[in-house]
Design a protein around this motif. Structure first.
Motif, PDB file in Angstrom:
ATOM      1  N   SER A 176       0.793  -0.948   0.201  1.00  0.00           N
ATOM      2  CA  SER A 176       0.018   0.336  -0.033  1.00  0.00           C
ATOM      3  C   SER A 176       1.027   1.130   0.026  1.00  0.00           C
ATOM      4  O   SER A 176       0.330   2.333  -0.544  1.00  0.00           O
ATOM      5  CB  SER A 176      -1.223  -0.005   1.016  1.00  0.00           C
ATOM      6  OG  SER A 176      -1.569  -1.380   1.515  1.00  0.00           O
ATOM      7  N   THR A 257      -8.857   3.535   3.632  1.00  0.00           N
ATOM      8  CA  THR A 257     -10.527   3.341   2.633  1.00  0.00           C
ATOM      9  C   THR A 257     -11.342   2.767   3.794  1.00  0.00           C
ATOM     10  O   THR A 257     -11.606   3.101   4.790  1.00  0.00           O
ATOM     11  CB  THR A 257     -10.417   1.838   1.973  1.00  0.00           C
ATOM     12  OG1 THR A 257      -9.796   0.652   3.152  1.00  0.00           O
ATOM     13  CG2 THR A 257      -9.509   2.351   0.392  1.00  0.00           C
ATOM     14  N   SER A 260     -14.775   0.501   3.842  1.00  0.00           N
ATOM     15  CA  SER A 260     -13.866  -0.676   3.432  1.00  0.00           C
ATOM     16  C   SER A 260     -14.686  -1.654   3.038  1.00  0.00           C
ATOM     17  O   SER A 260     -16.001  -1.362   3.144  1.00  0.00           O
ATOM     18  CB  SER A 260     -12.351  -1.269   3.579  1.00  0.00           C
ATOM     19  OG  SER A 260     -12.248   0.070   4.384  1.00  0.00           O
ATOM     20  N   SER A 289      -9.738  -4.257   0.377  1.00  0.00           N
ATOM     21  CA  SER A 289     -10.010  -3.071  -0.932  1.00  0.00           C
ATOM     22  C   SER A 289     -11.581  -1.837  -0.541  1.00  0.00           C
ATOM     23  O   SER A 289     -11.679  -2.062   0.984  1.00  0.00           O
ATOM     24  CB  SER A 289     -11.102  -3.552  -2.080  1.00  0.00           C
ATOM     25  OG  SER A 289     -12.598  -4.128  -1.368  1.00  0.00           O
ATOM     26  N   GLY A 290     -11.038  -0.663  -1.100  1.00  0.00           N
ATOM     27  CA  GLY A 290     -12.259   0.211  -0.521  1.00  0.00           C
ATOM     28  C   GLY A 290     -12.488   1.320  -1.832  1.00  0.00           C
ATOM     29  O   GLY A 290     -11.384   1.069  -1.977  1.00  0.00           O
ATOM     30  N   MET A 291     -12.842   2.466  -0.999  1.00  0.00           N
ATOM     31  CA  MET A 291     -12.820   3.826  -1.592  1.00  0.00           C
ATOM     32  C   MET A 291     -12.076   5.041  -0.348  1.00  0.00           C
ATOM     33  O   MET A 291     -11.980   4.206   0.808  1.00  0.00           O
ATOM     34  CB  MET A 291     -14.204   4.010  -1.213  1.00  0.00           C
ATOM     35  CG  MET A 291     -15.946   4.135  -2.355  1.00  0.00           C
ATOM     36  SD  MET A 291     -15.092   3.101  -3.526  1.00  0.00           S
ATOM     37  CE  MET A 291     -15.514   4.491  -4.869  1.00  0.00           C
ATOM     38  N   VAL A 292     -10.841   4.904  -1.823  1.00  0.00           N
ATOM     39  CA  VAL A 292      -9.736   5.604  -0.482  1.00  0.00           C
ATOM     40  C   VAL A 292     -10.148   6.899  -0.026  1.00  0.00           C
ATOM     41  O   VAL A 292     -11.062   8.054   0.253  1.00  0.00           O
ATOM     42  CB  VAL A 292      -8.637   6.942  -1.477  1.00  0.00           C
ATOM     43  CG1 VAL A 292      -7.452   6.579  -1.306  1.00  0.00           C
ATOM     44  CG2 VAL A 292      -7.987   5.451  -2.724  1.00  0.00           C
ATOM     45  N   ASP A 293      -9.457   6.466   1.437  1.00  0.00           N
ATOM     46  CA  ASP A 293      -9.797   7.213   2.773  1.00  0.00           C
ATOM     47  C   ASP A 293      -9.749   8.814   2.055  1.00  0.00           C
ATOM     48  O   ASP A 293      -8.500   9.205   1.755  1.00  0.00           O
ATOM     49  CB  ASP A 293      -9.504   7.002   3.367  1.00  0.00           C
ATOM     50  CG  ASP A 293      -9.657   7.892   5.095  1.00  0.00           C
ATOM     51  OD1 ASP A 293     -10.413   7.137   5.831  1.00  0.00           O
ATOM     52  OD2 ASP A 293      -9.742   9.080   4.892  1.00  0.00           O
ATOM     53  N   TYR A 310     -10.518   4.190  -5.861  1.00  0.00           N
ATOM     54  CA  TYR A 310     -10.528   2.588  -5.104  1.00  0.00           C
ATOM     55  C   TYR A 310      -9.207   2.033  -4.519  1.00  0.00           C
ATOM     56  O   TYR A 310      -8.232   2.508  -5.962  1.00  0.00           O
ATOM     57  CB  TYR A 310     -11.390   1.895  -5.499  1.00  0.00           C
ATOM     58  CG  TYR A 310     -11.963   1.713  -7.099  1.00  0.00           C
ATOM     59  CD1 TYR A 310     -10.508   0.794  -7.728  1.00  0.00           C
ATOM     60  CD2 TYR A 310     -12.331   2.325  -8.278  1.00  0.00           C
ATOM     61  CE1 TYR A 310     -10.821  -0.168  -9.115  1.00  0.00           C
ATOM     62  CE2 TYR A 310     -11.600   1.497  -9.664  1.00  0.00           C
ATOM     63  CZ  TYR A 310     -11.011   1.354  -9.455  1.00  0.00           C
ATOM     64  OH  TYR A 310     -11.113   0.528 -10.896  1.00  0.00           O
TER      65      TYR A 310
END
Ligand code: DAH
Length: 344
Positions: A176, A257, A260, A289-293, A310
């Protein structure tokens, strides 16, 4: 030496040369046998020389006799060699190559099953516009933790999991941090996949290794939403695991994320009915995974009001285990040829 002795030595030399030529030219058993009769037979040329040895003065007989014996031995050996050669050629169906002989093993190298998984995953994401990039394995705590919204007192930053090289430097615990490096270096849009090794203070056991591959993914642009994210992951799952594979997003938590999700795919071994590979759940988790924080965008200088994205991370060794039904991760890292040879 008398003229008689000298002429016998000449004849012997001639018999040797002609005999070798005749034997070498014999292309079948019958020709070889007539060469034998002609030169080594009871009334053959060599026998005739021996029978006239009495014409040679006694002092020279010994030399003539020795020479005759040497010619006899060498022609006999040539005869045996040619006989073996003709027999082998007769066994061989064509061209003098004996196809019935056991083959000599030839070692052919191959691509390691984990490397193959990495290449396939990167190729599938390349179709969606993702570029393959790399980052350093020796990493600062800033990129490995802080920039990813992981406070240094978070359990993940703890001495239990992380190999610290000094207070601010670690062996990266995941791929990451390359997200943050890429976003610092390039303005949006970015779409990257990042294969590479990650390190944790785990001992080898059936499902852990202290150094293991990961693939990180990151897509950032204006208007990237969960729908695009889901479509990209579903495209990947169908292409990698097969058209009939189902996938699901399960809520989860990662500091970098929000929201997440963990992505599960239907178990290819039992097709969802439950087996040891999927621990009887019918599902296998393949990535986080997830949407970027937005906090990550802020750390790297992206405008979180303008950009969304993401991210995902997966373990190719685990995926290779699922794909091939490999029960123990250590098999993938021991370099045992009897195991690896199966995948060549
Ligand atoms: N870095 C996480 C790990 O090593 C995996 C991961 C989860 C990566 C979620 C991501 C993500 O990019 O969005 O366990």
């Amino acid at each position: 030496m008398t003229p008689a002795g000298a002429s016998l030595l000449d004849r012997l030399a001639g018999i040797g040369a002609e005999g070798h030529a005749a034997i070498g030219e014999a292309s079948d058993a019958a020709a070889l046998e007539s060469a034998r009769v002609e030169y080594l037979g009871r009334n053959g040329q060599l026998a005739r020389v021996m029978s006239s040895i009495g014409t040679v003065e006694p002092a020279a007989r010994r030399e003539v006799g020795q020479r005759a014996n040497a010619v006899k031995t060498s022609l006999s050996e040539a005869l045996e060699r040619q006989d073996r050669h003709l027999a082998a050629a007769a066994r061989a169906p064509s061209g003098g190559v004996d196809l019935t002989l056991p083959a000599r093993g030839r070692w052919v190298g191959g691509v390691h099953p984990v490397t193959r998984v990495i290449d396939e995953i990167c190729d599938i994401f390349a179709e969606l516009g993702f570029t393959r990039v790399l980052g350093p394995e020796v990493e600062s705590t800033w990129y490995n933790f802080t920039a990813l919204n992981i406070p240094l007192d978070h359990p993940a930053a703890d001495m239990m999991d992380t190999f610290y090289l000094d207070d601010d430097t670690v062996l990266r615990t995941h791929t990451s941090p390359v997200q943050a490096r890429v976003m610092e270096a390039f303005a949006p849009p970015v779409r990257v996949v990042v294969p590479g090794l990650a390190y944790r203070r785990d001992s080898f056991d059936p499902s852990h290794a202290p150094a293991f591959e990961q693939i990180e993914g990151l897509a950032v642009d204006e208007g990237v939403d969960f729908v695009e994210f889901r479509a990209a992951i579903q495209h990947f799952v169908r292409h990698f695991f097969g058209a009939g594979t189902k996938s699901r997003f399960r809520p989860s938590f990662y500091p970098f994320t929000e929201p997440s999700a963990e992505v599960d795919v239907s178990c290819a071994v039992c097709r969802g009915s439950g087996c040891p590979t999927c621990k009887r759940t019918g599902w296998i988790t393949i990535m986080g995974s997830g949407m970027v924080d937005p906090a990550v965008f802020e750390a790297v200088g992206y405008d979180p009001e303008r950009y969304t994205g993401y991210a995902f991370g997966m373990g190719p060794a685990r995926i290779a285990m699922v794909r091939h039904g490999i029960p123990d991760m250590r098999l993938l890292y021991e370099g045992e040829m009897s195991f690896l040879r199966q995948f060549v």
